[in-house]
Structure formats: structure tokens, C-alpha cells
Design an enzyme around this catalytic site. Sequence first.
Site, PDB file in Angstrom:
ATOM      1  N   GLY A  68       0.866  -1.180   0.000  1.00 18.83           N
ATOM      2  CA  GLY A  68       0.000   0.000   0.000  1.00 18.83           C
ATOM      3  C   GLY A  68       0.900   1.228   0.000  1.00 18.83           C
ATOM      4  N   ASP A 260      -1.564   4.826  -6.308  1.00 14.72           N
ATOM      5  CA  ASP A 260      -0.124   4.660  -6.060  1.00 14.72           C
ATOM      6  C   ASP A 260       0.679   5.821  -6.616  1.00 14.72           C
ATOM      7  OD1 ASP A 260      -1.276   1.831  -5.823  1.00 14.72           O
ATOM      8  OD2 ASP A 260       0.734   1.721  -4.946  1.00 14.72           O
ATOM      9  N   ASN A 270      -3.117   2.785 -10.135  1.00 17.49           N
ATOM     10  CA  ASN A 270      -3.576   2.054  -8.943  1.00 17.49           C
ATOM     11  C   ASN A 270      -3.590   0.567  -9.297  1.00 17.49           C
ATOM     12  OD1 ASN A 270      -4.559   2.135  -6.187  1.00 17.49           O
ATOM     13  ND2 ASN A 270      -6.501   1.401  -6.997  1.00 17.49           N
ATOM     14  N   LYS A 271      -3.961  -0.243  -8.340  1.00 17.86           N
ATOM     15  CA  LYS A 271      -3.902  -1.697  -8.497  1.00 17.86           C
ATOM     16  C   LYS A 271      -4.524  -2.149  -9.815  1.00 17.86           C
ATOM     17  CE  LYS A 271      -2.269  -4.044  -6.504  1.00 17.86           C
ATOM     18  NZ  LYS A 271      -0.899  -4.499  -6.917  1.00 17.86           N
TER      19      LYS A 271
HETATM   20  O1  MRU Z   1       0.544  -3.846  -4.661  1.00 20.47           O
HETATM   21  P1  MRU Z   1      -0.064  -3.129  -3.478  1.00 20.47           P
HETATM   22  O2  MRU Z   1      -0.921  -3.992  -2.631  1.00 20.47           O
HETATM   23  O3  MRU Z   1       0.966  -2.342  -2.696  1.00 20.47           O
HETATM   24  O4  MRU Z   1      -1.016  -2.082  -4.180  1.00 20.47           O
HETATM   25  C1  MRU Z   1      -1.782  -1.226  -3.379  1.00 20.47           C
HETATM   26  C2  MRU Z   1      -2.754  -0.410  -4.121  1.00 20.47           C
HETATM   27  O5  MRU Z   1      -2.826  -0.411  -5.325  1.00 20.47           O
HETATM   28  C3  MRU Z   1      -3.565   0.515  -3.304  1.00 20.47           C
HETATM   29  O6  MRU Z   1      -4.825   0.687  -3.869  1.00 20.47           O
HETATM   30  C4  MRU Z   1      -2.839   1.842  -3.263  1.00 20.47           C
HETATM   31  O7  MRU Z   1      -1.519   1.674  -2.803  1.00 20.47           O
HETATM   32  C5  MRU Z   1      -3.513   2.820  -2.449  1.00 20.47           C
HETATM   33  S1  MRU Z   1      -3.204   2.554  -0.760  1.00 20.47           S
HETATM   34  C6  MRU Z   1      -3.923   3.682   0.232  1.00 20.47           C
END
Ligand code: MRU
Length: 374
Positions: A68, A260, A270-271
Site C-alpha cells: 500500500g 499509487d 492504482n492496483k
Molecule cells: O501492490 P499493493 O498492494 O501495494 O497495491 C496497493 C494499491 O494499489 C492501493 O490501492 C494503493 O496503494 C492505495 S493505498 C492507500
Amino acid sequence: MRRSPASARTHPLNADSPQHKLRIETVEIRADAVVLIDQLALPADERYVTCATWRDVAERIRDMTVRGAPAIGVAAAGALALAAREAVFSGGGRAAFDAALSEAAAGLAQTRPTAVNLTWAIAEMRALWQRCDAAPDECWLTLLARAREIHDDDIRRCYAIGAFGAPLFAAGAAILTHCNAGALATAGYGTALGVIRSCHERYGGAVSVFVDETRPWLQGARLTAWELGVEGIEYSVISDNMAGHFISRGEVDGIVVGADRIAANGDTANKIGTYTLSVLAKEHGVPFYVAAPLSTVDLAVAGGADIPIEERDPAEVTHFRGSRVTPAGAHARHPAFDVTPQANISAIITEVDVLRAPYDQALRLACLKGECTT
Ligand code: MRU
């Protein structure tokens, strides 16, 4: 590195803000360690990993024990305080101190390329050690204090994001979210889940959540569902390919996701799977919100095409918890993020305001009031 058993923790910031009980402590910055809730073990096990060196923290960011965007930044700040401590205890004077911190900063920066909060937190810490003209032991304490400030400040930003975001939804709203942008992805409270948590507080519990499972790493099914359960917020887990079905039937009132990296024009990484949701939202006239602190905004990147996208191990697609789900030898790809074009975003909810298009202007103005990455 030591793994400790589950413990019932009360968050130190609860005393400041009794209205927002923080029940989850994602990152704790101690003088001699950074302690992380183990997100690889959740939801089966609530346990904590103690990292005694910056290298331990870097490894835990890489293997996603902590993940995150904001949480990664906070953990990296704590890791740099650990690097400073290590340099102080091994002696060697100012030049060795600076060299040790530069090495740690470079090592940490390479762990996850998309989340710009990591770059932001490292730059904050670097500016401080470069400015510090005291002896290394004093500089270490200054860095430790700054890392703790970055941690606490992240929670306050999440509270503000929640407060700005909740009025965008009506009582009883059904909100869809993707991945985990909650307490586990921040120092606490969450960004997208901060908005949902704030709706829950504002409407006396009258809110429900569609939780995308978020293939292949299952941040939604494992982490968001766990968090919402801890908070007592009503939710249904759906597989990612069910979202269009519920949206097209009018069962989703709005979508809120984290970010991100947000480029200067508002394009948002984002994810993986977020872009698909934004297209569905546009097709069906459902509001699509991005919730993120300004430390996620990267004014140095003009548009989404310039955001580096992390490619992770294809084995995370071909296997589930060590068991193969594809034929042996199957080729797979694993981009961990995608980019949602700014035109698909109804608003960006930050800690200073709810920003609307044109985002280039709105973001530039917001960055005058807060700290963006430049
Ligand atoms: O690969 P991750 O689990 O680190 O990805 C996280 C995300 O995409 C979240 O949606 C993003 O970091 C926002 S966190 C407040």
C-alpha cells in the site's frame, strides 16, 4: 528478524481522536526496530514482524509483508531512521554516516517502483539528514522524530480524506472498492477505506461495501474484508469479473479506490483492474472517486504514460499459495498496476479538498497547500 505472536494493540493516536478508533497498527516505528503487521499472514493470522535493520524493512516491502503506497513510504522513513542508528553505533564519523544513509535510500528506492510515496518519504528524510549539521547521534534522533511524524501525519491525512469524501455519498450507499486502500495500506484509517469508514461513522452504520477480491494477490478478499470485519462494516466480497454485473444492475452507488501515483494531469496508477472499473463506471454513469494524500501526487510526471508500472513475478498469476492453477509451462504476465485516465475520474479526494477537473490546475493549486512529490 523475529516474528512475534498476535497481540491486542491499542493505537497510540487513539487518545488524540477518540471519535476514530484505530484498531489496526500497520507500522510501528521504534528507536531500534520497525514493526510491521504481517500482511502475508492475514487474514488467517494476526502477527507482527520486527525489522531490526533497513535491509529487513526493504525485504519486507519487496515481499509485500507491508504494502500500500502510504504504508510503504512510512516504513521506508522508519527504515532510514534505523540506517542512521546503525551508522551511529558502528562509529566512523559524518562521512560514513552520510554514505550509510545514501546506500539505504538507494536500496529502499528500488523495492517498489510505482508507489511514489516511497520516493516522497525518502526525499523528506534525505533533505533532513543533508541539512543536519549536528553530530551523527543527534542527526539520528532528528531522523527518528521525523519518521514518527511522517507516520502520524499520514493518519491525520487519512482522517481529512475521510471527512472530505463521506459527504459525496448518501446514507445507505453501496460502495465498491478495489484492492486494499485501508488502514493496512497506510499508517492507519485508510484512504478509500477512510472514506468508507467516515461514511459508516456519519450515517450510523448505514453503508455497505462491494469488495473486489483483486486478483492475483487478493488484497480485497484477504485484507479489505478482514479490515471491514474488524470495523463492523457490512460487506460482500465479489470476484473482479462480477463488478460489471452489479454496476449494470444499479446496485453500486459509487466506486472509491486508492492510488499509487497521480500524474500532474490527474491520470492515476492504482492496483491492476482499477482502469477496467473506471470504464464500467463511465459506461453506467456511476461516480468514480480516487482517494489519496498529496504525497501520492507526482508533479514531475506529466501523464499516466510516464508512470513506471511494476511487473511482478508471473508465478503470482500461475500459482495460488504455492499450488499451480495453470498448465505447467503456461506463459503469464503480471503488471501490478494500471493507469486510469483522468477523464474517467469524477473527483480526487485529498486531505486538502475534493478536486475536480481540470485536474492539472486543481492539483497544482492543492500542491501549494500540501506536500506533493516534485
Ligand atoms: O501492490 P499493493 O498492494 O501495494 O497495491 C496497493 C494499491 O494499489 C492501493 O490501492 C494503493 O496503494 C492505495 S493505498 C492507500
